[in-house]
Scaffold this motif. Structure first.
Motif, PDB file in Angstrom:
ATOM      1  N   VAL A  50       0.721  -1.137   0.154  1.00 32.37           N
ATOM      2  CA  VAL A  50      -0.015   0.057   0.170  1.00 32.37           C
ATOM      3  C   VAL A  50       0.810   1.082  -0.109  1.00 32.37           C
ATOM      4  O   VAL A  50       1.789   1.445   0.731  1.00 32.37           O
TER       5      VAL A  50
ATOM      6  N   ASN B  58       0.642   5.181   0.829  1.00 34.71           N
ATOM      7  CA  ASN B  58      -0.047   6.418   1.432  1.00 34.71           C
ATOM      8  C   ASN B  58       0.285   7.481   0.749  1.00 34.71           C
ATOM      9  O   ASN B  58       1.155   8.369   1.414  1.00 34.71           O
TER      10      ASN B  58
ATOM     11  N   SER C  46      -4.649   4.932  -4.203  1.00 35.89           N
ATOM     12  CA  SER C  46      -5.771   4.395  -3.342  1.00 35.89           C
ATOM     13  C   SER C  46      -6.758   3.806  -4.303  1.00 35.89           C
ATOM     14  O   SER C  46      -7.668   2.834  -4.063  1.00 35.89           O
TER      15      SER C  46
END
Length: 220
Positions: free
Chosen positions: A35, A37, A101
């Motif tokens: 992931v 961010n 995202s």
């Protein structure tokens, strides 16, 4: 090479529909895909003629913008006419700005090798040959490099292709934007013979294989 191919494509387009033009491989999602961010991230990828690479990725959900350009050589040779002797070091490439995202770096690689570029070919894609048409992954940081090397190993181990995967992971040098007439070429020239023969099938394959990853309207 592409100019000749475009003329030939114009002659055969009546006999070749997008569904017939190219085969595709539906690849698995990347197992290594951490992931990120951040609201924005950037990827630099090469997959042959940048018209189709840009055309496909501009239709991917989460992509904010796509720009065609050159990577691998110097500023002096970062021009369309200077890349076609195969000696400039440049590959036709795209710079993708995306929202991590919504679409991950691993997903961009999955799309690249599923519908855009054949990772088993050296210095050519489709009808185009020469080092400027090589497929390549150009990581911009250590995380992208980790995802790239892991994904190439993953799809190689899975034997999704009949031949060995040879696409390189190249060190980032500098991305040089291409001339204005090459930007957004596929959207602006939908009836171009080359686009119909070689690039429209890639976009059709994206929509067929990964419908949930397709934008309602292309990104700029």
């Amino acid at each position: 090479m592409r100019a000749v191919a475009a003329l030939a494509a114009g002659a055969i387009v009546a006999q070749c529909t997008p569904a017939q033009a190219e085969s595709v491989v539906k690849l698995p999602a990347a197992l290594v895909d951490p992931v990120v961010n951040a609201k924005r991230a950037t990827a630099v990828l090469a997959g042959g003629c940048f018209w189709g690479v840009e055309g496909v990725f501009s239709n991917v959900k989460g992509v904010i913008s796509v720009e065609s350009g050159y990577h691998g050589g110097s500023a002096a040779t970062a021009k369309y006419e200077r890349t076609h002797d195969g000696k400039s070091g440049h590959a036709e490439a795209v710079r993708i700005v995306y929202d991590p995202s919504q679409v991950s770096y691993g997903s961009l690689l999955r799309i690249l090798f599923s519908v855009v570029a054949d990772p088993t070919l050296k210095n050519r894609q489709g009808p185009d040959s020469g080092t400027q048409y090589r497929a390549a992954i150009v990581p911009l940081d250590a995380s992208q490099r980790r995802v790239a090397t892991a994904y190439l190993a993953q799809i190689g181990k899975g034997k999704y292709f009949a031949k060995p995967i040879i696409v390189p992971v190249e060190a980032y040098k500098r991305f040089y934007p291409a001339e204005a007439n090459h930007q957004d070429f596929m959207r602006r020239n939908p009836t171009n013979g080359y686009i119909l023969r070689w690039d429209a099938p890639k976009l059709a394959a994206l929509k067929r294989l990964y419908p949930d990853m397709v934008r309602a309207k292309p990104a700029p």
